[in-house]
Design a protein around this motif. Structure first.
Motif, PDB file in Angstrom:
ATOM      1  N   TYR A   5       0.819  -1.214   0.000  1.00  0.00           N
ATOM      2  CA  TYR A   5       0.000   0.000   0.000  1.00  0.00           C
ATOM      3  C   TYR A   5       0.854   1.267   0.000  1.00  0.00           C
ATOM      4  O   TYR A   5       0.380   2.334  -0.371  1.00  0.00           O
ATOM      5  CB  TYR A   5      -0.943   0.007   1.210  1.00  0.00           C
ATOM      6  N   TYR A   6       2.102   1.169   0.412  1.00  0.00           N
ATOM      7  CA  TYR A   6       2.942   2.350   0.612  1.00  0.00           C
ATOM      8  C   TYR A   6       3.989   2.567  -0.479  1.00  0.00           C
ATOM      9  O   TYR A   6       4.878   3.389  -0.326  1.00  0.00           O
ATOM     10  CB  TYR A   6       3.616   2.268   1.991  1.00  0.00           C
ATOM     11  N   LEU A   7       3.854   1.860  -1.594  1.00  0.00           N
ATOM     12  CA  LEU A   7       4.777   2.085  -2.699  1.00  0.00           C
ATOM     13  C   LEU A   7       4.560   3.490  -3.256  1.00  0.00           C
ATOM     14  O   LEU A   7       3.431   3.985  -3.292  1.00  0.00           O
ATOM     15  CB  LEU A   7       4.566   1.029  -3.783  1.00  0.00           C
ATOM     16  N   PRO A   8       5.621   4.148  -3.694  1.00  0.00           N
ATOM     17  CA  PRO A   8       5.485   5.513  -4.215  1.00  0.00           C
ATOM     18  C   PRO A   8       4.532   5.586  -5.400  1.00  0.00           C
ATOM     19  O   PRO A   8       4.417   4.655  -6.183  1.00  0.00           O
ATOM     20  CB  PRO A   8       6.909   5.868  -4.653  1.00  0.00           C
ATOM     21  N   GLY A   9       3.859   6.738  -5.505  1.00  0.00           N
ATOM     22  CA  GLY A   9       3.000   6.997  -6.647  1.00  0.00           C
ATOM     23  C   GLY A   9       1.559   7.281  -6.298  1.00  0.00           C
ATOM     24  O   GLY A   9       0.789   7.709  -7.151  1.00  0.00           O
ATOM     25  N   ARG A  10       1.182   7.077  -5.061  1.00  0.00           N
ATOM     26  CA  ARG A  10      -0.208   7.334  -4.658  1.00  0.00           C
ATOM     27  C   ARG A  10      -0.465   8.811  -4.336  1.00  0.00           C
ATOM     28  O   ARG A  10      -1.603   9.247  -4.350  1.00  0.00           O
ATOM     29  CB  ARG A  10      -0.564   6.502  -3.427  1.00  0.00           C
ATOM     30  N   THR A  11       0.584   9.527  -4.012  1.00  0.00           N
ATOM     31  CA  THR A  11       0.425  10.915  -3.584  1.00  0.00           C
ATOM     32  C   THR A  11       0.819  11.852  -4.717  1.00  0.00           C
ATOM     33  O   THR A  11       1.915  11.752  -5.256  1.00  0.00           O
ATOM     34  CB  THR A  11       1.300  11.195  -2.344  1.00  0.00           C
ATOM     35  N   ASP A  12      -0.085  12.769  -5.057  1.00  0.00           N
ATOM     36  CA  ASP A  12       0.163  13.687  -6.173  1.00  0.00           C
ATOM     37  C   ASP A  12      -0.471  15.032  -5.850  1.00  0.00           C
ATOM     38  O   ASP A  12      -1.693  15.156  -5.780  1.00  0.00           O
ATOM     39  CB  ASP A  12      -0.440  13.101  -7.448  1.00  0.00           C
ATOM     40  N   TRP A  13       0.378  16.026  -5.657  1.00  0.00           N
ATOM     41  CA  TRP A  13      -0.113  17.378  -5.352  1.00  0.00           C
ATOM     42  C   TRP A  13      -0.008  18.281  -6.574  1.00  0.00           C
ATOM     43  O   TRP A  13      -0.126  19.496  -6.459  1.00  0.00           O
ATOM     44  CB  TRP A  13       0.695  18.016  -4.220  1.00  0.00           C
ATOM     45  N   SER A  14       0.205  17.748  -7.768  1.00  0.00           N
ATOM     46  CA  SER A  14       0.462  18.574  -8.952  1.00  0.00           C
ATOM     47  C   SER A  14      -0.669  19.549  -9.265  1.00  0.00           C
ATOM     48  O   SER A  14      -0.418  20.615  -9.836  1.00  0.00           O
ATOM     49  CB  SER A  14       0.766  17.697 -10.174  1.00  0.00           C
ATOM     50  N   GLU A  15      -1.896  19.236  -8.871  1.00  0.00           N
ATOM     51  CA  GLU A  15      -3.002  20.171  -9.129  1.00  0.00           C
ATOM     52  C   GLU A  15      -2.858  21.466  -8.322  1.00  0.00           C
ATOM     53  O   GLU A  15      -3.525  22.452  -8.604  1.00  0.00           O
ATOM     54  CB  GLU A  15      -4.354  19.503  -8.839  1.00  0.00           C
TER      55      GLU A  15
END
Length: 177
Positions: free
Chosen positions: A161-171
């Motif tokens: 569940y904690y692999l990189p790629g779930r978090t995206d603040w680009s908006e």
């Protein structure tokens, strides 16, 4: 010695989660205190309102910890530069991060610099440049206890569940750049 890195943008929750992990019996090392106590704090960079740290000296110092087979967690926004078994990056939404940094008394320029770093995934990208496994935990709406639970899960090998790629603040880029 097994060293784990607990890292993230200033204000993401490293120190608070580190304290919770210590309360649970982990050897979670407060990076800021460790750096000061071991004479590793360099000159002040007045323009950025931060002190320089010799990363090689810090890494050498950490490698000198007793090799008793126990696990150590080094909590610092620099910990992902250390030789370690895994890197856990705490993430936090830009608005919440800005609130936390303002509450600490950070200047607006320093708030903006750190929020922009979070939006651009700077620490996650730096961590990913190594051959060390990297995991991320979005602790924006998590309690300290729940965030510590996530760190414990990673330490136990429950990492999917904690692999990189779930978090995206680009908006958020237009608002902060």
């Amino acid at each position: 010695m097994t060293l784990y890195a607990l890292t993230g943008t200033p204000g993401s929750g490293k120190t608070t989660v580190g304290a919770e992990l210590r309360a649970r019996g982990y050897d979670a090392i407060d990076g800021k205190k460790y750096i000061i106590d071991n004479g590793l704090l360099g000159e002040l960079d007045a323009e950025r309102d931060t002190h320089e740290v010799d990363l090689d000296a810090l890494n050498d110092s950490l490698s000198g910890l007793a090799s008793d087979g126990s696990e150590h967690i080094f909590e610092s926004h620099l910990s992902h530069f250390m030789d370690c078994r895994a890197i856990i990056v705490l993430r936090c939404s830009p608005d919440v991060l800005a609130e936390r940094l303002r509450a600490r008394g950070y200047s607006e320029a320093k708030v903006r610099e750190n929020v922009q770093s979070e939006i651009l995934d700077v620490i996650l990208c730096e961590a990913s440049e190594s051959d060390i496994p990297v995991y991320e935990v979005d602790c924006t709406s998590m309690t300290v206890s729940r965030t510590a639970d996530a760190v414990e899960a990673i330490l136990k090998g429950e990492v999917a569940y904690y692999l990189p790629g779930r978090t995206d603040w680009s908006e958020e880029m237009e608002r902060w750049f």
